[in-house]
Design a protein around this motif. Structure first.
Motif, short mmCIF file in Angstrom:
data_model
loop_
_atom_site.label_atom_id
_atom_site.label_comp_id
_atom_site.label_asym_id
_atom_site.label_seq_id
_atom_site.Cartn_x
_atom_site.Cartn_y
_atom_site.Cartn_z
N ILE A 29 4.68 1.86 10.37
CA ILE A 29 4.79 1.83 8.91
C ILE A 29 4.88 3.23 8.30
O ILE A 29 5.04 3.37 7.09
CB ILE A 29 3.65 1.04 8.23
N THR A 30 4.76 4.29 9.11
CA THR A 30 4.98 5.62 8.55
C THR A 30 6.35 6.16 8.94
O THR A 30 6.68 7.30 8.66
CB THR A 30 3.90 6.62 9.04
N THR A 31 7.16 5.32 9.59
CA THR A 31 8.48 5.77 10.01
C THR A 31 9.51 5.50 8.92
O THR A 31 9.89 4.36 8.69
CB THR A 31 8.91 5.05 11.30
N GLY A 32 9.91 6.56 8.25
CA GLY A 32 10.99 6.43 7.27
C GLY A 32 10.58 5.89 5.92
O GLY A 32 11.33 5.96 4.96
N VAL A 33 9.40 5.32 5.79
CA VAL A 33 8.97 4.78 4.50
C VAL A 33 7.60 5.36 4.13
O VAL A 33 6.86 5.81 4.99
CB VAL A 33 8.87 3.24 4.51
N SER A 34 7.27 5.32 2.85
CA SER A 34 5.96 5.82 2.44
C SER A 34 5.14 4.76 1.72
O SER A 34 4.19 5.07 1.01
CB SER A 34 6.07 7.03 1.54
N GLU A 35 5.57 3.52 1.85
CA GLU A 35 4.74 2.42 1.37
C GLU A 35 5.07 1.22 2.24
O GLU A 35 6.13 1.18 2.87
CB GLU A 35 5.01 2.11 -0.10
N TRP A 36 4.16 0.28 2.29
CA TRP A 36 4.44 -0.87 3.14
C TRP A 36 4.02 -2.15 2.45
O TRP A 36 2.96 -2.22 1.85
CB TRP A 36 3.74 -0.74 4.49
N LYS A 37 4.88 -3.16 2.55
CA LYS A 37 4.56 -4.46 2.01
C LYS A 37 4.09 -5.33 3.18
O LYS A 37 4.86 -5.59 4.09
CB LYS A 37 5.80 -5.07 1.36
N PHE A 38 2.81 -5.71 3.16
CA PHE A 38 2.24 -6.31 4.36
C PHE A 38 2.69 -7.74 4.61
O PHE A 38 2.47 -8.28 5.68
CB PHE A 38 0.72 -6.19 4.34
N VAL A 56 0.86 -1.17 0.00
CA VAL A 56 0.00 0.00 0.00
C VAL A 56 0.90 1.23 0.00
O VAL A 56 1.87 1.29 0.75
CB VAL A 56 -0.91 0.04 1.25
N GLN A 57 0.59 2.19 -0.88
CA GLN A 57 1.39 3.41 -0.94
C GLN A 57 0.64 4.57 -0.31
O GLN A 57 -0.58 4.66 -0.45
CB GLN A 57 1.71 3.75 -2.39
N TYR A 58 1.37 5.44 0.39
CA TYR A 58 0.71 6.60 0.99
C TYR A 58 1.70 7.75 1.04
O TYR A 58 1.95 8.33 2.09
CB TYR A 58 0.15 6.26 2.38
N ILE A 59 2.29 8.05 -0.12
CA ILE A 59 3.38 9.02 -0.16
C ILE A 59 2.90 10.42 0.24
O ILE A 59 3.48 11.06 1.13
CB ILE A 59 4.00 9.07 -1.57
N SER A 60 1.82 10.89 -0.40
CA SER A 60 1.40 12.27 -0.13
C SER A 60 0.72 12.38 1.24
O SER A 60 0.90 13.35 1.96
CB SER A 60 0.47 12.76 -1.23
N GLU A 61 -0.07 11.33 1.59
CA GLU A 61 -0.81 11.41 2.85
C GLU A 61 0.14 11.41 4.05
O GLU A 61 -0.12 12.02 5.07
CB GLU A 61 -1.77 10.21 2.99
N LYS A 62 1.27 10.71 3.88
CA LYS A 62 2.20 10.58 4.99
C LYS A 62 2.73 11.95 5.42
O LYS A 62 3.08 12.16 6.58
CB LYS A 62 3.35 9.67 4.58
N LYS A 63 2.78 12.88 4.43
CA LYS A 63 3.35 14.20 4.73
C LYS A 63 2.53 14.93 5.79
O LYS A 63 3.04 15.84 6.45
CB LYS A 63 3.42 15.03 3.45
N ALA A 64 1.26 14.55 5.93
CA ALA A 64 0.42 15.21 6.93
C ALA A 64 0.92 14.96 8.34
O ALA A 64 0.64 15.73 9.25
CB ALA A 64 -1.02 14.72 6.80
N PHE A 65 1.68 13.88 8.52
CA PHE A 65 2.11 13.52 9.88
C PHE A 65 3.36 14.25 10.32
O PHE A 65 3.70 14.24 11.48
CB PHE A 65 2.36 12.00 9.97
N VAL A 66 4.09 14.81 9.37
CA VAL A 66 5.39 15.39 9.74
C VAL A 66 5.45 16.88 9.45
O VAL A 66 4.83 17.39 8.51
CB VAL A 66 6.55 14.68 9.01
N ILE A 67 6.21 17.58 10.28
CA ILE A 67 6.50 19.00 10.05
C ILE A 67 8.01 19.11 10.01
O ILE A 67 8.70 18.64 10.92
CB ILE A 67 5.95 19.87 11.19
#
Lengths: 380, 313
Positions: free
Chosen positions: B212-221, B127-138
């Protein structure tokens, strides 16, 4: 009928069947949820495994493949049930299996050892990991499940590092034994001819069954087995009886580890698969061993059939229509089976209490009739 | 250096969240070895939420919805443990192990079939979440501050207060120490254990999405969470089942885990020429050593792992 129901062997058998049925049912429901048409065919293909092929020759060949992988699985499940009888949950079997694979492949590919030496080396490597867990448990009171998991990962990274020396630079897989370590290939004993010339079928299968019988003998018929089981029931009681409870814990994990280590050599010395040094998760063989051990009712003989069954559905997973479903459905089913095995104790309790209830009624009826007889006597 | 601090904090967040989850469940008397599986399911819930949120969603909404999805899925998945361990007196070690395997298998099957249905050629479990992940970090001068850090801090403080300063927490802990005594003064042991298990499911799920949002923007389950659930249990043991100590233990473990991610950024470490496998092993080796020294005098809840039976004395 009631007598049969009362025997614990029959109860285990019924409970295991219930677990299998439950696992398959939920697996079927999941398939239905993904895509209703073809779900029944898919679950049927999983259960059929090698029967999926129409020609007898192919069936035998694929049956052979399943048997080849059942042997290491059986060894893993023996490893788990052996330590479980001693009251230890050896989840580290997965790591001991990895270490065994590492040792036998290194011995075979780099050191060019004979296959018997490779098996022994694998057993020693597995036992070593078992002993670490045992020492930590006996002397530092570390929960064997947690230390086992830690060792699984340590073993995995260690193996990936060591076996990087036994492969081509371009490939992620180790050399085949055929190319680099012919002496280490397990002899086939002519068994391959029976299974449609399946070259991987060999001595590992009968050996693993012999080990199952050996484990049964040790646990049921020797003083050592009695002491180990006593330690499992109550560590302190065993201590007060003069048994070396610390030694017993370490020894049982060493034996358990050796069994899992040999599982590694039974897997990789058939040359069926090569180790992938980039692998990022602990191989499932050790964990499936847990499924097989519990499904077999924690009896070594039961484990033989349970291992075959678990491997049977695991292989069957690749028969589903891969354009719709995925082969992990069989992992799902086998993990569900383990989960359901957690309820076996309750199920047996229910069976026993319903039996006892029926018997209780009978005795009261008898007593009543006796009383009636007495009354008749009085009347006379 | 900044990177090392950043990853240490992030990994410490994951470990503390999940360890606190384990802490609640064990204080109520149920050993939760299924945390690993709960993390995977929570991660899947969050990842799918990020995937399906419409494009224009505001950052705040993304964060809230994702976290909520993870918490809910984690809690739902922990029902499996609750039913088996509380009502059917099942072997908690066995059930936990099964849940770990089931979590990975189920997440793989679900994600794969979602991928395959949307694109018949796609058989991956990614599952990819490249753009959404940006919401978590400043981004603050190269340091990627994550909302999970604030959240974790709040949860740690809340856990401390709940466990030691409220009626609920004290009752919960009583059920893990001596359930019969707790029952005799009118505490419903089953209810308290359910509360412990559900809280641990929620926190485990939260830890999963953090992982799964630490350091990566997609995860292989298919990969699961690499033993993090168990590392967290080690953290919990090292932290003596107390929230304030758990944070410190998590920082220590987090540091070693972070080292394996960023060691090549330090010249002196790079020059040592230690293979990366060693760094990967490090957190697990450290945890074994730490456990060896701390387990002897462990202050584990006395009744943990023992199914509650009203009839026993």
């Amino acid at each position: 009928m009631k007598k049969i129901l009362k025997s614990s062997g029959a109860q285990s058998f019924i409970a295991s069947l219930a677990c299998i049925f439950g696992g398959l049912l939920v697996g079927f429901l999941v398939l239905l949820a993904i895509e209703p048409t073809g779900a029944f065919q898919a679950i049927l293909n999983v259960v059929k495994n090698f029967f999926y092929y129409s020609r007898t020759e192919m069936q035998l060949k694929y049956l052979g493949n399943t048997l080849v992988k059942s042997a290491p699985l059986l060894m893993c499940s023996l490893s788990i049930l052996f330590s479980y009888k001693v009251g230890l949950f050896n989840i580290g079997a997965a790591g001991q299996y990895v270490m065994g694979s590492c040792a036998c492949l290194y011995a075979a590919l780099v050191l060019d050892w004979h296959w018997t030496a490779c098996i022994l080396f694998a057993a020693v490597a597995g036992a070593l990991f078992g002993v670490i867990t045992g020492l930590l448990k006996a002397y530092a009171n570390v929960n064997e499940v947690i230390s086992g998991i830690m060792l699984n990962w340590i073993g995995l990274y260690f193996t990936n590092m060591v076996l990087a020396n036994a492969k081509d630079a371009a490939s992620a897989y180790t050399y085949t034994l055929k190319a680099e370590g012919k002496a280490a290939i397990l002899p086939s004993l002519g068994l391959n001819a029976i299974f449609g010339n399946n070259q991987y079928v060999g001595i590992a299968i009968p050996l693993s069954i012999i080990f199952a019988v050996l484990v049964w003998l040790i646990l049921e018929k020797t003083k050592l087995g009695y002491e180990l089981k006593a330690t499992g029931f109550n560590r302190n009681a065993a201590k007060y009886c003069g048994m070396a409870e610390k030694r017993n814990i370490i020894l049982s994990l060493a034996i358990s580890g050796a069994l899992a280590g040999m599982a590694g050599s039974f897997m990789y010395q058939t040359d069926m698969e090569q180790w992938q040094v980039t692998i990022a998760s602990v191989p499932g063989m050790g964990f499936n061993g847990i499924a097989a051990a519990f499904l077999g009712g924690l009896s070594p003989i039961g484990a033989i059939f349970a291992s075959f069954f678990i491997q049977h559905i695991t292989d069957g997973g690749s028969n589903v229509d891969l354009s719709i479903y995925c082969s992990q459905i069989s992992d799902l089913i086998s993990s569900l089976i383990i989960y359901l095995c957690g309820f076996v104790g309750f199920l047996k309790y229910a069976m026993n209490s319903s039996n006892a209830g029926a018997e209780g009624k009978k005795t009261t009826e008898k007593e009543d009739s006796v009383k009636k007889d007495d009354k008749k006597g009085e009347n006379k | 250096m900044v990177l090392l601090i950043q990853y240490t904090l992030l990994f410490a967040c994951i470990l503390s969240l999940v360890a606190l989850g384990g802490c609640f469940s064990e204080h109520s008397g149920v050993i939760n070895l299924g945390l690993e599986g709960i993390m995977v399911m929570g991660a899947m819930g969050g990842a799918l939420m990020m995937k399906y949120l419409p494009d224009g969603t505001s950052a705040v909404m993304i964060v809230l919805a994702t976290i909520l999805a993870s918490i809910i899925l984690g809690a739902i998945y922990s029902l499996l443990l609750g039913v088996a361990a509380i009502h059917f007196k099942a072997d908690q070690t066995l059930v936990g192990t099964a849940m770990n395997m089931l979590g990975v298998a189920m997440a793989t099957v679900i994600v794969k079939s979602i991928n395959t249905i949307s694109n018949p050629d796609d058989h991956s479990s990614i599952v990819q979440y490249i753009s959404e992940k940006k919401a978590f970090v400043i981004n603050i001068n190269g340091f990627e501050f994550s909302w999970f850090m604030v959240l974790t801090l709040l949860i740690v403080i809340a856990s401390y207060i709940v466990l030691y300063k409220t009626k609920f927490g004290l009752r919960l802990m009583a059920c893990g120490e001596h359930p019969q005594a707790a029952d005799s003064v009118g505490i419903n042991v089953y209810k308290m254990r359910w509360a412990g298990v559900l809280i641990s499911g929620a926190l485990g799920g939260l830890g999963g999405i953090c992982y799964i949002t630490t350091g990566v923007s997609e995860w292989k389950f298919e990969y699961g969470v690499a033993g993090f659930g168990f590392l967290s249990l080690a953290v919990m043991i090292f932290g003596k089942w107390k929230p304030q100590n758990i944070v410190l233990a998590a920082l220590l473990f987090g540091f070693f885990r972070a080292l394996s991610n960023v060691y090549f950024g330090f010249d002196f470490l790079k020059n040592l020429n230690i293979p990366s496998g060693i760094y990967n092993m490090l957190p697990y080796v450290i945890s074994l050593i730490v456990l060896a020294f701390t387990s002897k005098r462990s202050r584990a809840p006395k009744a943990e792992g023992i199914p509650y039976d009203k009839g026993t004395r």
